[in-house]
Design a protein around this motif. Structure first.
Motif, PDB file in Angstrom:
ATOM      1  N   CYS A 161       3.309  -5.300   5.126  1.00 42.70           N
ATOM      2  CA  CYS A 161       2.240  -4.355   4.735  1.00 42.70           C
ATOM      3  C   CYS A 161       0.860  -4.858   5.167  1.00 42.70           C
ATOM      4  CB  CYS A 161       2.273  -4.160   3.214  1.00 42.70           C
ATOM      5  SG  CYS A 161       0.918  -3.124   2.613  1.00 42.70           S
ATOM      6  N   ASP A 162       0.032  -3.912   5.632  1.00 42.13           N
ATOM      7  CA  ASP A 162      -1.328  -4.254   6.066  1.00 42.13           C
ATOM      8  C   ASP A 162      -2.254  -4.578   4.904  1.00 42.13           C
ATOM      9  OD1 ASP A 162      -1.011  -4.025   8.803  1.00 42.13           O
ATOM     10  OD2 ASP A 162      -1.422  -1.853   8.819  1.00 42.13           O
ATOM     11  N   CYS A 211       4.859  -0.140   5.815  1.00 40.33           N
ATOM     12  CA  CYS A 211       5.465   0.396   4.590  1.00 40.33           C
ATOM     13  C   CYS A 211       6.304   1.630   4.919  1.00 40.33           C
ATOM     14  CB  CYS A 211       4.389   0.752   3.570  1.00 40.33           C
ATOM     15  SG  CYS A 211       3.669  -0.681   2.737  1.00 40.33           S
ATOM     16  N   CYS A 218       0.825  -1.221   0.000  1.00 47.18           N
ATOM     17  CA  CYS A 218       0.000   0.000   0.000  1.00 47.18           C
ATOM     18  C   CYS A 218       0.851   1.259   0.000  1.00 47.18           C
ATOM     19  CB  CYS A 218      -0.951  -0.019   1.190  1.00 47.18           C
ATOM     20  SG  CYS A 218      -0.184   0.423   2.763  1.00 47.18           S
ATOM     21  N   GLY A 219       2.069   1.169   0.550  1.00 48.93           N
ATOM     22  CA  GLY A 219       2.955   2.336   0.546  1.00 48.93           C
ATOM     23  C   GLY A 219       2.707   3.330   1.662  1.00 48.93           C
ATOM     24  N   HIS A 220       1.601   3.183   2.414  1.00 51.37           N
ATOM     25  CA  HIS A 220       1.353   4.201   3.450  1.00 51.37           C
ATOM     26  C   HIS A 220       0.995   3.647   4.828  1.00 51.37           C
ATOM     27  CE1 HIS A 220      -2.861   3.505   2.545  1.00 51.37           C
ATOM     28  NE2 HIS A 220      -2.603   3.734   1.279  1.00 51.37           N
ATOM     29  N   CYS A 221       0.873   2.346   4.987  1.00 52.08           N
ATOM     30  CA  CYS A 221       0.619   1.830   6.343  1.00 52.08           C
ATOM     31  C   CYS A 221       1.898   1.989   7.183  1.00 52.08           C
ATOM     32  CB  CYS A 221       0.181   0.361   6.300  1.00 52.08           C
ATOM     33  SG  CYS A 221       1.501  -0.804   5.892  1.00 52.08           S
TER      34      CYS A 221
HETATM   35 ZN   LIG Z   1       1.515  -1.054   3.506  1.00 57.60          ZN
END
Ligand SMILES: [Zn+2]
Ligand SMILES: [Zn+2]
Length: 327
Positions: free
Chosen positions: A105-106, A97, A91-94
Motif C-alpha cells: 500500500c502507498d 490495495c 488505504c484501500g484504494h491505491c
Molecule cells: Zn493502499
C-alpha cells in the motif's frame, strides 16, 4: 496505561504512564498480555527506518484481549482473544490495495512504527487489521507468530516449493518456518553466524537436516533460500548455494549493503527477490496452518520494563528463539 516509549532513535526506551486510550469509531482497545520483540523493532529503535512516528511505542507481535470497543467494531467484541500484527492500516484504494497487494500500500500505517504498538499494557487497533485467535494456547508462545511467523510464512510462499530450502539466520522467524517447512516435507539447511554451535544445535533439534556456518557451502545445492539475518553479505553466499533457476528471498525490512558479486552467481535464471510486510490473507492462511503443523515456539519472556534488555539481547544474538515482553 503503561508503555515503553521511544522519544528519539538511538536512545533507550522510557517507561511512561498515560491515561488509558479510548477506541474511536472502527477501533478496539486491547489489553496486552504478550508482545514479541522483532528485529524490526531494533531497526526502529536504532533509527534505520525512515520517518517513524515519534514518540512511538514499538511492538507489533501483540496478543491480548479486547477490553473496550468503539462504534462499528463489527465482528469484534469485549473479551475476545486477538492478535495485532505489523500491518496496522491500509488505504484501500491505491493501485496495490486494489490489486490485492495491500502489503505494498502507498499509504499504510504500521504497528509500532507509524502507530503505537504493543510494548504497553494497552493498545488501540483498527478492527479491520485485528486477527481473531482461538481460545487455546499460551499468549507468550503465540506472540512471535504475529510477525516472525507471518512474515516468515509470506517469505516461505515467495521462496516457492523447492525441496531443499536454506534458512540464513536462525532466529525467531527461521525457528518457526523450519517447522512449517519440515511439515511440508522439505529438507531444511540452516545457516548461522560462524561458530554458533548452540544455534546450529537448535536448528537440528527443530528438524534441520544440516546446520552450518553461513560462509560454508551446504552438502547439497539449494532449490531456494530465505535470508532472515540483516546481513547483505549473505545475498551472494545464498546465490552461490542455489542451484540453476533457484530463488533467494530477502525477508527483512532492512539489510546492510550487499557487496558486489560476479554476475555468474546470479546467471542461469537464479532469482533474487524481497518480501515486504504482509497481507491479511497471509495471516488467515498462516493461523490455519499453525495447529496443523504443530508449531511450537521457543520464547524468553521479559517483564515489560525490561524492554531495553530484550532489545539488546536480540541485537547481540544472545537469544534462542524469540523474546516476548509481558506487561
Ligand atoms: Zn493502499
Ligand atoms: Zn516484525
Amino acid at each position: 496505561m503503561r508503555a515503553m516509549v521511544l522519544e528519539r532513535p538511538g536512545e533507550l526506551l522510557n517507561l511512561v504512564e498515560r491515561p488509558d486510550p479510548l477506541p474511536s469509531d472502527g477501533e478496539v482497545r486491547v489489553r496486552v498480555s504478550a508482545c514479541g520483540v522483532c528485529r524490526t523493532d531494533l531497526h526502529v529503535v536504532d533509527g534505520e527506518l525512515p520517518n517513524p512516528k515519534l514518540p512511538i511505542v514499538p511492538g507489533h507481535e501483540i496478543v491480548g484481549r479486547i477490553d473496550q470497543v468503539g462504534r462499528n467494531a463489527g465482528r469484534l467484541a469485549i473479551g475476545m482473544r486477538v492478535g495485532i500484527p505489523w500491518l496496522g492500516q491500509t488505504c484501500g484504494h491505491c493501485r496495490f490495495c486494489r490489486e490485492g497487494k495491500e502489503n505494498l500500500c502507498d499509504n499504510p500505517k504500521f504497528t509500532g512504527y507509524t502507530r503505537d504498538g504493543g510494548y504497553a499494557s494497552h493498545v488501540i487497533a483498527d478492527v479491520a487489521y485485528v486477527f481473531s485467535l482461538s481460545e487455546t494456547g499460551d499468549d507468550v508462545a503465540a506472540a512471535p507468530l504475529l510477525c516472525a511467523g507471518l512474515i516468515g510464512w509470506r517469505s516461505l510462499k515467495l521462496a516457492g516449493d523447492g525441496k531443499n530450502i536454506g534458512l540464513y539466520g536462525f532466529g525467531a522467524a527461521a525457528h518457526i518456518i523450519a517447522q512449517v517447512a519440515r511439515w511440508q516435507g522439505r529438507n531444511v539447511f540452516a545457516f548461522t553466524r560462524s561458530g554458533d554451535a548452540a544455534g546450529q544445535a537448535f536448528a537440528k533439534r527443530l528438524g534441520a537436516c544440516w546446520a552450518g556456518n553461513s560462509d560454508e557451502p551446504p552438502p547439497e545445492q539449494l532449490d531456494c533460500a530465505i535470508i532472515y539475518a540483516p546481513v547483505g553479505a549473505l545475498v551472494p553466499a545464498a546465490l552461490r548455494a542455489a542451484r540453476k533457476g533457484g530463488r533467494v528471498v530477502c525477508a527483512g525490512i532492512h539489510m546492510s549493503d550487499i557487496p558486489s558479486f560476479p554476475y555468474s552467481i546470479l546467471w542461469e535464471e537464479r532469482e533474487l527477490v524481497s518480501v515486504a510486510n504482509l497481507t491479511r490473507r497471509d495471516g488467515e492462511e498462516f493461523f490455519e496452518i499453525v495447529p496443523r503443523a504443530g508449531i511450537v515456539t521457543q520464547t524468553t519472556p521479559y517483564p515489560l520494563v525490561r524492554a531495553n534488555d530484550a532489545l539488546s539481547d536480540l541485537r547481540s544474538g544472545r537469544l534462542e528463539g524469540a523474546a516476548v515482553l509481558v506487561p
